[in-house]
Design a protein around this motif. Sequence first.
Motif, mmCIF file in Angstrom:
data_model
loop_
_atom_site.group_PDB
_atom_site.id
_atom_site.type_symbol
_atom_site.label_atom_id
_atom_site.label_comp_id
_atom_site.label_asym_id
_atom_site.label_seq_id
_atom_site.Cartn_x
_atom_site.Cartn_y
_atom_site.Cartn_z
ATOM 1 N N UNK A 77 0.811 -1.209 0.000
ATOM 2 C CA UNK A 77 0.000 0.000 0.000
ATOM 3 C C UNK A 77 0.855 1.275 0.000
ATOM 4 N N UNK A 78 2.031 1.209 0.586
ATOM 5 C CA UNK A 78 2.908 2.391 0.629
ATOM 6 C C UNK A 78 3.433 2.760 -0.757
ATOM 7 N N UNK A 79 3.414 1.843 -1.712
ATOM 8 C CA UNK A 79 3.824 2.164 -3.080
ATOM 9 C C UNK A 79 2.827 3.135 -3.736
ATOM 10 N N UNK A 80 1.517 2.951 -3.442
ATOM 11 C CA UNK A 80 0.491 3.686 -4.158
ATOM 12 C C UNK A 80 -0.220 4.753 -3.324
ATOM 13 N N UNK A 125 -5.092 0.387 12.252
ATOM 14 C CA UNK A 125 -6.091 0.709 13.275
ATOM 15 C C UNK A 125 -5.598 0.410 14.682
ATOM 16 N N UNK A 126 -5.892 1.352 15.606
ATOM 17 C CA UNK A 126 -5.525 1.243 17.032
ATOM 18 C C UNK A 126 -4.020 1.202 17.249
ATOM 19 N N UNK A 127 -3.211 1.635 16.255
ATOM 20 C CA UNK A 127 -1.757 1.643 16.450
ATOM 21 C C UNK A 127 -1.135 2.948 15.961
ATOM 22 N N UNK A 128 -1.419 3.354 14.747
ATOM 23 C CA UNK A 128 -0.846 4.580 14.212
ATOM 24 C C UNK A 128 -0.836 4.575 12.694
ATOM 25 N N UNK A 129 -0.341 5.655 12.105
ATOM 26 C CA UNK A 129 -0.322 5.776 10.654
ATOM 27 C C UNK A 129 1.067 5.989 10.120
ATOM 28 N N UNK A 130 1.362 5.367 8.971
ATOM 29 C CA UNK A 130 2.624 5.526 8.257
ATOM 30 C C UNK A 130 2.402 6.514 7.126
ATOM 31 N N UNK A 131 3.215 7.590 7.106
ATOM 32 C CA UNK A 131 3.063 8.679 6.143
ATOM 33 C C UNK A 131 4.313 8.750 5.273
ATOM 34 N N UNK A 152 9.535 7.479 4.808
ATOM 35 C CA UNK A 152 8.366 7.149 5.623
ATOM 36 C C UNK A 152 8.547 7.679 7.029
ATOM 37 N N UNK A 153 7.468 8.236 7.575
ATOM 38 C CA UNK A 153 7.409 8.700 8.954
ATOM 39 C C UNK A 153 6.200 8.073 9.635
ATOM 40 N N UNK A 154 6.143 8.153 10.968
ATOM 41 C CA UNK A 154 5.080 7.497 11.746
ATOM 42 C C UNK A 154 4.404 8.534 12.638
ATOM 43 N N UNK A 155 3.058 8.461 12.690
ATOM 44 C CA UNK A 155 2.262 9.327 13.556
ATOM 45 C C UNK A 155 1.325 8.442 14.352
ATOM 46 N N UNK A 156 1.574 8.345 15.668
ATOM 47 C CA UNK A 156 0.787 7.438 16.514
ATOM 48 C C UNK A 156 -0.605 7.962 16.808
ATOM 49 N N UNK A 157 -0.907 9.225 16.424
ATOM 50 C CA UNK A 157 -2.248 9.769 16.669
ATOM 51 C C UNK A 157 -3.246 9.394 15.581
ATOM 52 N N UNK A 158 -2.756 8.843 14.470
ATOM 53 C CA UNK A 158 -3.648 8.430 13.386
ATOM 54 C C UNK A 158 -4.086 6.984 13.632
ATOM 55 N N UNK A 159 -5.064 6.788 14.517
ATOM 56 C CA UNK A 159 -5.512 5.444 14.907
ATOM 57 C C UNK A 159 -6.906 5.131 14.376
ATOM 58 N N UNK A 160 -7.597 6.137 13.810
ATOM 59 C CA UNK A 160 -8.947 5.912 13.323
ATOM 60 C C UNK A 160 -8.917 5.048 12.071
#
Length: 373
Positions: free
Chosen positions: A9-12, A19-25, A47-55
């Motif tokens: 998914x990170x390719x596209x 969910x319930x963990x965080x988002x990879x941006x 790639x960076x990580x944001x633990x507030x993106x759990x929705x």
Amino acid sequence: MVEKHIKHLLYNHDCVIIPDFGGLITRYVPARINPVKHTLVPPSKKIAFNEKLVLNDGLLISTIAYANNSSKEEARQLVISFVHEVRTRLESEQRFELTDIGVFKYNHEQKLVFEYTEGDNLLEASFGLPEIVARPIRHEEPAVLRTLIKERQAAEPAPARKPFKARLKRAYHVAAGLALTGLVGTALYMLSLQTDYNLSSLYPTSLVNDEERADEKTSSVSIPVQHEATLGQPVPTDVLDASGAGMMDGADAWGDASSNTSGQEAQYAADEFVYEKAEAVEEVAAPAPVTTTVSDKDGRFYIITGGYARMLNAEFSRQEIAENGHEAKVLEPGKGSRLFKVSVADFASAEEAQAAMNTYRKSFGENIWVYNN
């Protein structure tokens, strides 16, 4: 299995939420050059990580369900199991590695951080572009050419040194040129000290020598000449006043003295008359004392027509302005200044001075200014 779908998914996509963990941006990184390794790296994604993106946005669960041909509930259970496994390994090992993406771990403040691992290039536009190594090119001369250059340098004779007389002559010419330059510079400096320069760029005037200005001043002012009358000698008539009335009075006095007294008494009477006339001329010629120089601070606002480096030149300018009916004054230089300023009028306030500026500009130009003494 979940890790494989996350990487795909990170390719596209620019953001993949677990969910319930965080988002990879992901963010775009342009091509760059490594000056140490001499490599050229193609554009890529970081790639960076944001633990507030759990929705849950449904992207990861829908992709897993479609790839495995299963329901979304089964895919959601797989994601929940994956998140539980990640948290368990973080608590036990303090780190978890997401294959070909990065490493999750806790810092000294027990906060979850993510370190990106540069692996596969996730930017589709750079697919197939390798890392290029560009070594610097060193230009080396052929061995035969180096040998010919060395032989030619060995065959060329060393440059002959000039004789002592030639070197001495050259040194003499250089010294003479320096001495002549110094004399010319000294002469120009002395000349500049004797020449009158108007240092005011706001009210430029013509440069006139002090001697010429002094001559004009002397010729424009009439000075009464007194001739001392000597006892026993006839008094010349040119010592009398230049007007005809003075000459007539002198003649009448002379005639009266000669008719009523003897020759010696007439001489004394004429001498006394001459002295009295001279004293009268001096009393009439002496002007009333007028203050034309301001040396102390008085707080008044002066309209300045120009500034001069020498008091004599400022006085000449003041006299020219006074001849036109203005009460001109000379302001002596204050602290930090070297200019003698000539004013055409002074006022008690800045508003009055500014209001009168337009009137004086008609006579003295646009370069006048207001100075607060």
